[in-house]
Design an enzyme around this catalytic site. Structure first.
Site, short mmCIF file in Angstrom:
data_model
loop_
_atom_site.label_atom_id
_atom_site.label_comp_id
_atom_site.label_asym_id
_atom_site.label_seq_id
_atom_site.Cartn_x
_atom_site.Cartn_y
_atom_site.Cartn_z
N CYS A 1 -3.86 -29.48 12.04
CA CYS A 1 -3.78 -30.83 12.58
C CYS A 1 -4.53 -31.75 11.63
O CYS A 1 -4.97 -31.34 10.56
CB CYS A 1 -4.32 -30.91 14.00
N HIS B 1 -10.86 -37.50 20.67
CA HIS B 1 -12.12 -37.23 19.98
C HIS B 1 -12.10 -37.93 18.63
O HIS B 1 -11.06 -38.39 18.18
CB HIS B 1 -12.33 -35.72 19.82
#
Length: 727
Positions: free
Chosen positions: A436, A644
């Protein structure tokens, strides 16, 4: 799910096109939230000006200040917040006021030089100025904040923050007055002159050659929100209406395409077109007809001619809208139609639909025989996937259309003529990577899910890890990425098999990959229809040996950065708002059962505020969470999002912390529905087990339902207590 090999036929998205899309999306992000204010202004104008439906001299005084001050300042504030949160919004708004005042000063100076009796120049409404200055001022404030971040003596933070923003706003307002205002006035004059020339020469319909294809490829936002909306608003303020609002919003061309497929289409395209037509025409979701055009690019001719017909009709009837029609449904269009323009506007929609239908019908009939011979149901699904790729994110409307086209559980495999089993089954799989943007939260969760499935299938020797895309190399056999990031991953590593998923936590393809690898290891011996993880029948849900129901409890994921980010929160002796080492990861004061946010951006802010109040992160971490979301969605599946911060924000984390917010109404999370937002901030790693426990909870649908039904924060904490367990 899309699988790609190093020679896959799926081409990477053009860098230039992606850049235009990003720019257009940013402009849209500033304009769209403020469309209600534009609509309100249009209604006020329609009712209260002297030529309105119910003239009222007092209420008519709302018209000019709203368009001249309120709307540009709202746009500036939105743009500033997108760049640097509330602080950026405030500074951006102050600076934009300088641009507005500077423009008015220049106009007054010019009018003072005019001979008596000559028409004076009207006010220039600073929509473009707001779209420039709002984000620019916020970005400058963000850079200034970085200079003294962490260097302010305790107790002086508020003083520094308040005065630095005020001084920056003052300086930027003065700069806007003297520098940006003249530039924007000049730009508006040039653009306005160009549009006036196109109208006077009858060439305005040619704009459809640019706008209609741009819509299909999601490149229209830069044109619509960057040019047409500001110019249309200026025109509407001066003349009471604008033809420019209907150039992009006219639902006629899309309706013509969908009706043509309803009559002359074949297979899934014909079956789904009537429902898509209703959604498009009455719901205003234009993107739902884009896949039909992409199935046959020649249909671009039909929508161009239809769009040009609509523009020509409005020119002939001198018709237009009072304010933008958003969304572009027939309902919104008629609601914003100027009182003298109903005939022209209605005809523009009808005739544009008719012309598009006629041209599309010719194209579809000419290719009908070949379409019938090749009918396999895949063409529309492929076009939907292409449309979502053009958009750069998942579309809820297109997902529903895909369900109708392909059926539940359908899988789109795009390899060099090979199926998923062929490309993976031909390899001796020993290494799997989840990648990611940061190589932390979402990818770590996915890695844990698949690692557990491999272990249960007796394949525990397969190495399953997670990394950032930037650290990918050619060594793994399989690389899993979110579908929005697959192109980037392929550019970093071309040898592995690349598998794209919608979300890392509950992708059905995991079981298929496990079964393919297991069969290859065993020489092809698995019984058809048995689930790789549990040995239960995939369709009946019964145990293969006993016939008893054996629904396995899914196991979940453990993001590294995500886990890291939701690491140990600690209120302890420092008080309930302080995160300290060794305390519980989740405490009652960081749980909210009835979140108040109504949008993804606000939900990120709400989750971040808990972390900030806990002392776990600096206020700048909130923007880092938004930056992360702008890169790739943190939606995890099963109504859960885990926002986040980026890698660059690690220095702003003081202690690991976790917050939990539940929403009564679903939040639109870039096309996915979210009811739970878990905010995380992780210090120094080492808390992957926490993330694993979160994932275990949310991969069990019965547990998710319990969380939905929990009456209050106390009940929620009881259900989530496992996150506080320590190994």
């Amino acid at each position: 799910m899309t699988v790609t090999t190093d020679a896959a036929t799926r081409e990477p998205r053009s860098g230039a096109r992606v850049a235009v899309q990003k720019f257009g999306t940013f402009l849209s992000g500033m304009i769209m939230p403020n469309i209600p204010a534009l609509i309100a202004w249009g209604i006020i104008t329609a009712f209260f000006i002297p030529e309105g439906w119910t003239p009222n001299e007092g209420l008519a005084t709302l018209v000019d200040p709203t368009i001249h001050y309120l709307l540009p300042l709202l746009i500036a504030n939105t743009g500033g917040r997108m760049v640097h949160g509330v602080r950026g919004g405030v500074v951006g708004t102050i600076a934009t006021m300088g641009v507005i005042a500077g423009s008015d000063f220049l106009v007054d100076q010019f009018n003072a030089t005019l001979p008596a009796g000559e028409d004076e120049l009207g006010q220039v409404h600073m929509f473009i100025g707001a779209m420039i200055m709002g984000p620019l001022a916020a970005w400058i404030m963000k850079q200034l904040d970085k200079l003294w971040d962490g260097k302010i003596r305790a107790g002086f933070e508020m003083l520094v923050n308040m005065f630095s923003a005020g001084i920056a706003g003052f300086g930027l307002a003065v700069a806007g007055f003297f520098l940006l205002a003249p530039a924007v006035n000049w730009l508006m004059d040039v653009l306005g002159t160009a549009v006036e020339w196109l109208i006077n020469t009858g060439l305005l319909p040619l704009v459809s050659i640019l706008v209609e294809p741009a819509k299909v490829f999601f490149l229209n936002n830069a044109i619509n929100h960057g040019v047409l909306t500001p110019l249309g608003t200026q025109m509407a303020a001066d003349q009471g209406k604008s033809i420019l609002f209907l150039i992009e919003a006219n639902p006629g061309p899309g309706l013509g395409i969908l009706v043509a497929f309803t009559v002359f289409g074949v297979g899934a395209a014909r079956a789904t077109a009537p429902g898509a037509a209703i959604i498009h025409f009455f719901g205003g979701i234009h993107e739902i007809y884009f896949p039909y055009v992409l199935m046959k690019p020649a249909l671009l001719i039909a929508v161009i001619l239809g769009g040009a017909t609509g523009v020509t009709t409005n020119m002939l009837f001198d018709s237009g809208l009072r304010a933008p029609a958003a969304p572009g449904s027939i309902i919104s269009v008629l609601a914003q139609t100027a009182s003298d323009s109903y005939v022209g506007v209605i005809l523009s929609v009808v005739l544009s639909a008719a012309v598009t239908f006629a041209v599309a019908a010719l194209i579809l009939r000419a290719t009908r025989k070949a379409d019938l011979a090749a009918e396999n149901g895949d063409a529309l699904s492929a076009a939907i996937a292409k449309t979502e790729s053009n958009k750069g994110r998942r579309s809820e409307a297109l997902s529903g259309l895909a369900g109708g086209a392909a059926g539940a559980g359908a899988v789109d495999v795009a390899t060099d003529g090979g199926s998923l089993e062929e490309v993976i089954g031909s390899r001796d799989v020993s290494s799997v990577i989840f990648a990611c943007d940061a190589g932390m939260g979402s990818s770590a969760m996915g890695a844990n899910v698949l690692r557990t499935k491999f272990r249960k299938a007796g394949l525990g020797d397969i190495d399953v890890t997670n990394v950032a895309i930037a650290n990918l190399d050619e060594t793994p056999d399989i690389v899993f990425t979110h579908k929005d990031l697959t192109d980037r991953a392929r550019q970093r590593a071309s040898s592995p098999v690349h598998v794209s998923v919608d979300n890392f936590m509950s992708a059905p393809v995991y079981d298929e990959v496990v079964e393919i690898v297991r069969r290859r290891r065993e020489g092809g011996g698995a019984e058809p229809g048995l689930d790789a993880e549990s040995g239960q029948d995939a369709e009946s849900g019964q145990d293969a040996e006993s016939g008893r129901s054996a629904v396995p409890v899914p196991v979940a994921a453990e993001p590294e950065a995500a886990a890291e980010a939701r690491a140990a929160v600690e209120p302890g002796a420092a008080g309930p708002s302080q995160a300290t080492a060794g305390g519980p990861i989740l405490t009652p004061d960081r749980i909210r059962a009835d979140g108040v946010a109504a949008s993804m951006d606000d939900a990120i802010g709400e989750a971040a505020q808990f972390l900030i109040e806990a002392g776990a992160v600096d206020p700048s971490y909130e923007q880092a969470m938004r930056d992360r979301e702008a890169s790739v969605s943190t939606y995890m599946g099963n109504l859960l999002a885990i926002p986040h911060g980026t890698n660059e924000a690690k220095d702003s984390i003081h202690a690991s912390a976790l917050s939990f917010v539940r929403y009564d109404q679903p939040i639109d999370w870039a096309g996915d529905e979210v009811r739970f937002v878990v905010g995380i901030a992780g210090k120094d790693g080492g808390h992957l087990a926490i993330l694993q426990r979160i994932a275990i909870i949310f991969s069990d649908e019965s547990k998710v339902q319990e969380l939905l039904d929990a009456p209050d924060e106390v009940a929620l904490l009881a259900l989530l207590e496992s996150v506080n367990e320590r190994d």
